[in-house]
Design an enzyme around this catalytic site. Structure first.
Site, PDB file in Angstrom:
ATOM      1  N   THR A 164       0.997  -1.184  -0.033  1.00 36.80           N
ATOM      2  CA  THR A 164      -0.004   0.031   0.093  1.00 36.80           C
ATOM      3  C   THR A 164       0.756   1.197  -0.107  1.00 36.80           C
ATOM      4  O   THR A 164       1.829   1.271   0.688  1.00 36.80           O
ATOM      5  CB  THR A 164      -1.112  -0.003   1.249  1.00 36.80           C
ATOM      6  N   ASN A 175       7.230  -0.241  -5.171  1.00 38.49           N
ATOM      7  CA  ASN A 175       6.772  -1.115  -6.325  1.00 38.49           C
ATOM      8  C   ASN A 175       7.503  -2.394  -6.259  1.00 38.49           C
ATOM      9  O   ASN A 175       8.766  -2.386  -6.047  1.00 38.49           O
ATOM     10  CB  ASN A 175       7.428  -0.183  -7.342  1.00 38.49           C
ATOM     11  N   HIS A 191      -1.461   6.538 -13.992  1.00 35.12           N
ATOM     12  CA  HIS A 191      -1.948   5.269 -13.467  1.00 35.12           C
ATOM     13  C   HIS A 191      -3.478   5.610 -13.871  1.00 35.12           C
ATOM     14  O   HIS A 191      -3.961   6.487 -14.266  1.00 35.12           O
ATOM     15  CB  HIS A 191      -1.676   5.301 -11.731  1.00 35.12           C
ATOM     16  N   HIS A 192      -4.036   4.298 -13.426  1.00 36.71           N
ATOM     17  CA  HIS A 192      -5.792   4.152 -13.576  1.00 36.71           C
ATOM     18  C   HIS A 192      -6.359   5.142 -12.615  1.00 36.71           C
ATOM     19  O   HIS A 192      -5.873   5.640 -11.716  1.00 36.71           O
ATOM     20  CB  HIS A 192      -6.023   2.733 -13.265  1.00 36.71           C
ATOM     21  N   LYS A 208      -6.968   5.001  -8.831  1.00 34.43           N
ATOM     22  CA  LYS A 208      -5.729   5.288  -7.955  1.00 34.43           C
ATOM     23  C   LYS A 208      -5.953   6.428  -6.749  1.00 34.43           C
ATOM     24  O   LYS A 208      -6.529   7.305  -7.349  1.00 34.43           O
ATOM     25  CB  LYS A 208      -4.402   5.384  -8.564  1.00 34.43           C
ATOM     26  N   GLY A 259       3.670   6.015  -5.026  1.00 36.72           N
ATOM     27  CA  GLY A 259       4.711   5.637  -4.296  1.00 36.72           C
ATOM     28  C   GLY A 259       6.162   5.609  -5.328  1.00 36.72           C
ATOM     29  O   GLY A 259       7.190   5.987  -4.685  1.00 36.72           O
TER      30      GLY A 259
HETATM   31  N1  LIG Z   1       3.884  -1.618  -4.156  1.00 38.42           N
HETATM   32  C1  LIG Z   1       3.502  -1.837  -5.176  1.00 38.42           C
HETATM   33  O1  LIG Z   1       4.159  -2.552  -6.010  1.00 38.42           O
HETATM   34  C2  LIG Z   1       1.858  -1.503  -5.741  1.00 38.42           C
HETATM   35  C3  LIG Z   1       1.206  -1.989  -6.858  1.00 38.42           C
HETATM   36  C4  LIG Z   1       0.217  -1.601  -7.194  1.00 38.42           C
HETATM   37  C5  LIG Z   1      -0.505  -1.180  -6.126  1.00 38.42           C
HETATM   38  N2  LIG Z   1      -0.027  -0.603  -5.073  1.00 38.42           N
HETATM   39  C6  LIG Z   1      -0.820   0.070  -3.884  1.00 38.42           C
HETATM   40  O2  LIG Z   1      -1.617  -1.021  -3.435  1.00 38.42           O
HETATM   41  C7  LIG Z   1      -2.902  -0.648  -2.702  1.00 38.42           C
HETATM   42  C8  LIG Z   1      -4.121  -1.491  -3.320  1.00 38.42           C
HETATM   43  O3  LIG Z   1      -4.087  -1.358  -4.684  1.00 38.42           O
HETATM   44  P1  LIG Z   1      -5.374  -2.191  -5.281  1.00 38.42           P
HETATM   45  O4  LIG Z   1      -5.173  -1.738  -6.961  1.00 38.42           O
HETATM   46  O5  LIG Z   1      -5.653  -3.589  -4.966  1.00 38.42           O
HETATM   47  O6  LIG Z   1      -6.617  -1.305  -4.574  1.00 38.42           O
HETATM   48  P2  LIG Z   1      -8.431  -1.771  -4.516  1.00 38.42           P
HETATM   49  O7  LIG Z   1      -8.881  -0.516  -4.372  1.00 38.42           O
HETATM   50  O8  LIG Z   1      -8.595  -2.626  -5.665  1.00 38.42           O
HETATM   51  O9  LIG Z   1      -8.323  -2.707  -3.356  1.00 38.42           O
HETATM   52  C9  LIG Z   1      -8.209  -2.288  -2.006  1.00 38.42           C
HETATM   53  C10 LIG Z   1      -8.845  -3.447  -0.961  1.00 38.42           C
HETATM   54  O10 LIG Z   1      -8.587  -2.886   0.146  1.00 38.42           O
HETATM   55  C11 LIG Z   1      -9.811  -3.311   1.139  1.00 38.42           C
HETATM   56  N3  LIG Z   1      -9.794  -2.630   2.344  1.00 38.42           N
HETATM   57  C12 LIG Z   1     -10.085  -1.501   2.422  1.00 38.42           C
HETATM   58  N4  LIG Z   1     -10.278  -1.118   3.897  1.00 38.42           N
HETATM   59  C13 LIG Z   1      -9.587  -2.326   4.384  1.00 38.42           C
HETATM   60  C14 LIG Z   1      -9.197  -2.550   5.590  1.00 38.42           C
HETATM   61  N5  LIG Z   1      -9.344  -1.861   6.823  1.00 38.42           N
HETATM   62  N6  LIG Z   1      -8.634  -3.829   5.990  1.00 38.42           N
HETATM   63  C15 LIG Z   1      -8.484  -4.702   5.033  1.00 38.42           C
HETATM   64  N7  LIG Z   1      -8.805  -4.512   3.726  1.00 38.42           N
HETATM   65  C16 LIG Z   1      -9.376  -3.030   3.514  1.00 38.42           C
HETATM   66  C17 LIG Z   1     -10.839  -3.150   0.126  1.00 38.42           C
HETATM   67  O11 LIG Z   1     -11.974  -4.055   0.611  1.00 38.42           O
HETATM   68  C18 LIG Z   1     -10.239  -3.794  -0.984  1.00 38.42           C
HETATM   69  O12 LIG Z   1     -10.346  -5.041  -1.433  1.00 38.42           O
HETATM   70  C19 LIG Z   1      -2.809   0.886  -3.278  1.00 38.42           C
HETATM   71  O13 LIG Z   1      -2.454   1.811  -2.174  1.00 38.42           O
HETATM   72  C20 LIG Z   1      -2.061   0.993  -4.596  1.00 38.42           C
HETATM   73  O14 LIG Z   1      -1.168   2.192  -4.792  1.00 38.42           O
HETATM   74  C21 LIG Z   1       1.285  -0.874  -4.847  1.00 38.42           C
END
Ligand SMILES: NC(=O)c1ccc[n+]([C@@H]2O[C@H](COP(=O)([O-])OP(=O)(O)OC[C@H]3O[C@@H](n4cnc5c(N)ncnc54)[C@H](O)[C@@H]3O)[C@@H](O)[C@H]2O)c1
Length: 238
Positions: free
Chosen positions: A76, A102, A135-136, A139, A145
């Protein structure tokens, strides 16, 4: 090994697929619906947790993993202003945290290339450096990040730039890092050097989320049984 998933959105579902392909088990899935009601005992039975949720929920989930004694891999983004506090708690409780802006192998090689290029360009003041991340539209945070990590890589190697700004700027001491949100783009990052006579650009473009998901599962396999704070440099040995 047994993995707990915090977040079952776009990334959580992709991570589940790769974890199962690699013969791991999913011991627990936590999303917004059971965030306050899941069984801590089920979490304690897992060898590692992978956290991809939202900037507002990541830290509480990380602390739940620390309290359960389960190493946590966090993807996240958007919560890093609290990094020092979270790292302090991790050390005090002798727990395990793996964070990467990432998780893709290609992006982590790109981070190295970005720093090398900034070092090479630094003496050549006729070039101005700017950055863009796309990004999409779903986001939640901006800049990404990954964009911040790239910007920090430039700042570290170009003392003439003192900070990044998330908008267009003509101030010479500011590093422009523009965010665009377009359709379903998984993640594109560009670093550009422009002079009156020519232009150099390096770009990393993710074709899908699979690379991020694989990196997160590899990180979970890596932290099993370890204590401390880790990142992609530890995993990839770079
Ligand atoms: N570090 C990386 O390589 C990388 C790559 C892609 C995305 N990301 C990041 O990962 C995060 C998630 O991305 P995504 O595209 O899967 O988002 P998304 O919106 O598709 O999914 C988010 C999920 O979080 C859940 N959620 C919300 N509150 C919660 C809680 N309190 N406890 C547990 N789950 C909870 C939701 O139900 C949902 O399933 C974002 O911050 C994104 O920027 C990081």
């Amino acid at each position: 090994m047994k993995i707990a998933l915090f977040g079952y959105g776009k990334m959580g579902k992709e991570i589940e697929k790769i974890a199962l392909e690699r013969k791991n088990e999913i011991g627990l899935i936590v999303d917004m619906h059971n965030a306050d009601s899941f069984s801590i005992d089920e979490l304690k039975k897992c060898d590692a947790a992978i956290e991809f949720t939202t900037p507002d929920t990541a830290i509480a989930n990380i602390y739940k993993c620390f309290n359960a004694g389960v190493p946590v891999v966090v993807g996240t983004t958007g919560w890093l202003k609290n990094w020092d506090e979270v790292a302090k708690v991790c050390k005090e409780k002798n727990q395990t945290l793996f964070w990467a802006s990432n998780f893709s192998v290609g992006v982590n090689l790109f981070f190295q290339l970005n720093e090398q290029l900034a070092r090479l360009m630094n003496p050549h003041k006729e070039y101005n450096v700017t950055m863009e991340e796309i990004h999409h539209v779903h986001k939640k945070d901006a800049p990404s990040g990954t964009g911040i990590t790239l910007a920090e890589g430039v700042l570290k190697n170009m003392p003439g730039k003192t900070k990044w700004v998330n908008n267009i700027t003509s101030k010479p001491e500011e590093l422009e890092l523009v965010s665009k949100r377009i359709d379903e783009v998984p993640g594109t990052h560009s670093v550009r050097y422009s002079s009156e006579v020519d232009y150099i650009e390096i770009t990393h473009l993710a074709h899908s989320r699979k690379g991020f998901a694989l990196g997160a599962v590899l990180a979970a396999e890596f932290v099993k049984g370890k204590k401390g704070i880790y990142g992609m440099k530890d995993l990839l040995n770079i």
